[in-house]
Scaffold this motif. Structure first.
Motif, PDB file in Angstrom:
ATOM      1  N   LEU A  54       5.907  14.374 -69.304  1.00  0.00           N
ATOM      2  CA  LEU A  54       4.796  13.492 -68.951  1.00  0.00           C
ATOM      3  C   LEU A  54       4.569  13.499 -67.437  1.00  0.00           C
ATOM      4  O   LEU A  54       3.433  13.434 -66.975  1.00  0.00           O
ATOM      5  CB  LEU A  54       5.127  12.081 -69.426  1.00  0.00           C
ATOM      6  N   PHE A  55       5.662  13.558 -66.686  1.00  0.00           N
ATOM      7  CA  PHE A  55       5.598  13.591 -65.218  1.00  0.00           C
ATOM      8  C   PHE A  55       6.318  14.860 -64.760  1.00  0.00           C
ATOM      9  O   PHE A  55       7.535  14.859 -64.607  1.00  0.00           O
ATOM     10  CB  PHE A  55       6.262  12.362 -64.613  1.00  0.00           C
ATOM     11  N   GLN A 110      -2.640   9.682 -72.066  1.00  0.00           N
ATOM     12  CA  GLN A 110      -3.220  10.405 -70.945  1.00  0.00           C
ATOM     13  C   GLN A 110      -2.517   9.965 -69.664  1.00  0.00           C
ATOM     14  O   GLN A 110      -2.118   8.807 -69.545  1.00  0.00           O
ATOM     15  CB  GLN A 110      -4.708  10.074 -70.789  1.00  0.00           C
ATOM     16  N   ILE A 111      -2.415  10.882 -68.725  1.00  0.00           N
ATOM     17  CA  ILE A 111      -1.887  10.564 -67.404  1.00  0.00           C
ATOM     18  C   ILE A 111      -3.043  10.681 -66.422  1.00  0.00           C
ATOM     19  O   ILE A 111      -3.808  11.637 -66.461  1.00  0.00           O
ATOM     20  CB  ILE A 111      -0.756  11.533 -66.998  1.00  0.00           C
ATOM     21  N   SER A 112      -3.165   9.697 -65.550  1.00  0.00           N
ATOM     22  CA  SER A 112      -4.258   9.691 -64.584  1.00  0.00           C
ATOM     23  C   SER A 112      -3.718   9.352 -63.197  1.00  0.00           C
ATOM     24  O   SER A 112      -2.817   8.537 -63.062  1.00  0.00           O
ATOM     25  CB  SER A 112      -5.302   8.654 -65.001  1.00  0.00           C
ATOM     26  N   GLU A 113      -4.290   9.990 -62.200  1.00  0.00           N
ATOM     27  CA  GLU A 113      -3.974   9.667 -60.814  1.00  0.00           C
ATOM     28  C   GLU A 113      -5.058   8.787 -60.205  1.00  0.00           C
ATOM     29  O   GLU A 113      -4.992   8.447 -59.029  1.00  0.00           O
ATOM     30  CB  GLU A 113      -3.813  10.957 -60.008  1.00  0.00           C
ATOM     31  N   ASP A 114      -6.067   8.420 -61.003  1.00  0.00           N
ATOM     32  CA  ASP A 114      -7.164   7.580 -60.521  1.00  0.00           C
ATOM     33  C   ASP A 114      -6.650   6.196 -60.148  1.00  0.00           C
ATOM     34  O   ASP A 114      -5.660   5.720 -60.684  1.00  0.00           O
ATOM     35  CB  ASP A 114      -8.242   7.432 -61.601  1.00  0.00           C
ATOM     36  N   ARG A 148       1.004   1.073 -65.157  1.00  0.00           N
ATOM     37  CA  ARG A 148       1.043   1.587 -63.790  1.00  0.00           C
ATOM     38  C   ARG A 148       2.462   2.028 -63.439  1.00  0.00           C
ATOM     39  O   ARG A 148       3.414   1.285 -63.646  1.00  0.00           O
ATOM     40  CB  ARG A 148       0.599   0.515 -62.805  1.00  0.00           C
ATOM     41  N   ILE A 149       2.570   3.242 -62.887  1.00  0.00           N
ATOM     42  CA  ILE A 149       3.835   3.731 -62.356  1.00  0.00           C
ATOM     43  C   ILE A 149       3.569   3.988 -60.875  1.00  0.00           C
ATOM     44  O   ILE A 149       3.237   5.098 -60.468  1.00  0.00           O
ATOM     45  CB  ILE A 149       4.337   4.997 -63.092  1.00  0.00           C
ATOM     46  N   ASP A 150       3.672   2.924 -60.088  1.00  0.00           N
ATOM     47  CA  ASP A 150       3.279   2.979 -58.679  1.00  0.00           C
ATOM     48  C   ASP A 150       4.117   3.963 -57.872  1.00  0.00           C
ATOM     49  O   ASP A 150       3.603   4.619 -56.972  1.00  0.00           O
ATOM     50  CB  ASP A 150       3.362   1.584 -58.051  1.00  0.00           C
ATOM     51  N   ASN A 155      -0.723   6.729 -63.623  1.00  0.00           N
ATOM     52  CA  ASN A 155      -0.971   5.708 -64.622  1.00  0.00           C
ATOM     53  C   ASN A 155      -0.926   6.351 -65.997  1.00  0.00           C
ATOM     54  O   ASN A 155      -1.374   7.488 -66.171  1.00  0.00           O
ATOM     55  CB  ASN A 155      -2.361   5.074 -64.434  1.00  0.00           C
ATOM     56  N   ILE A 156      -0.419   5.614 -66.965  1.00  0.00           N
ATOM     57  CA  ILE A 156      -0.463   6.062 -68.347  1.00  0.00           C
ATOM     58  C   ILE A 156      -1.580   5.285 -69.023  1.00  0.00           C
ATOM     59  O   ILE A 156      -1.641   4.064 -68.927  1.00  0.00           O
ATOM     60  CB  ILE A 156       0.878   5.792 -69.064  1.00  0.00           C
ATOM     61  N   LEU A 157      -2.453   6.011 -69.700  1.00  0.00           N
ATOM     62  CA  LEU A 157      -3.561   5.402 -70.429  1.00  0.00           C
ATOM     63  C   LEU A 157      -3.342   5.614 -71.921  1.00  0.00           C
ATOM     64  O   LEU A 157      -3.063   6.738 -72.356  1.00  0.00           O
ATOM     65  CB  LEU A 157      -4.896   6.018 -70.011  1.00  0.00           C
TER      66      LEU A 157
END
Length: 160
Positions: A54-55, A110-114, A148-150, A155-157
Motif C-alpha cells: 500500500l505504501f 485508494q491511496i491519495s497524496e491530495d 490520514r497518514i500524516d 491518505n487512504i480512501l
C-alpha cells in the motif's frame, strides 16, 4: 535514541524490498506490518492478481527495545527509520489499527497524496469496520471514508 519508547515506527526500504524486510523481521520474531492490496497485473501472455504494498518502500515495525531497533535496521533491504527532526518518528497505535482494519475488510482502497479539507469525524460502531475512526469527505463527486497518514503524507480512501 536516548529516550527510547516502545511502539510502532516506520522503516524505509530499498525499492521493492518491502516483502523481504517484512519476512526477515517476522523470521527474527519482531512484530511488523506490511499493508498490501491485490491488484490485477497484465503481462503480454497472462493476467494475475498480485499483492502490492500500500505504501511502497515502507514497513511498519513494533520496537520493544533498542535491540529491536538495531535488528530492524540490519534487515537486508532496510535503509533507515523515518525521522521527525532528529528522533525516529513514532506511529500512533490508532493509525496502525485503522490501516489493519481497512486492509483486512475492504477490497476497494485508494491511496491519495491530495490534501483534503477536514471532514466529518466518524467512528464506525457496526459492521465489518467496527472501531475504525475516520473522516467522511467528498472525492470525485463521491463520499468516501478518509484515513490520514500524516507521517507519510498519504491518505487512504475507502468507497462507501
Amino acid at each position: 535514541m536516548d529516550l527510547f519508547r516502545s511502539g510502532w515506527y516506520l522503516i524505509y526500504t530499498k525499492p521493492q524490498h518491502e516483502k523481504k524486510v517484512h519476512a526477515h523481521l517476522t523470521e527474527i520474531k519482531i512484530d511488523s506490518f506490511l499493508p498490501t492490496r491485490k491488484i490485477l497485473r497484465t503481462w503480454h501472455d497472462r493476467k494475475k492478481y498480485v499483492d502490492e504494498p500500500l505504501f511502497p518502500s515502507y514497513v511498519f515495525i513494533y520496537l520493544n527495545d533498542k535491540q529491536n531497533y538495531y535488528d530492524g535496521i540490519d534487515a537486508e533491504g532496510s535503509l533507515y527509520y523515518v525521522r521527525s527532526g532528529k528522533q525516529i518518528a513514532r506511529v500512533s497505535e490508532t493509525i496502525v489499527n485503522n490501516i489493519k482494519l481497512a486492509v483486512d475488510q475492504v477490497n476497494d482502497i485508494q491511496i491519495s497524496e491530495d490534501r483534503f479539507q477536514p471532514g466529518r469525524q466518524l467512528v464506525i460502531n457496526k459492521g465489518p469496520l467496527t472501531g475504525l475512526s475516520c473522516e467522511v469527505v467528498r472525492y470525485n463527486n463521491n463520499q468516501k471514508l478518509l484515513l490520514r497518514i500524516d507521517l507519510l503524507q498519504r491518505n487512504i480512501l475507502i468507497r462507501l
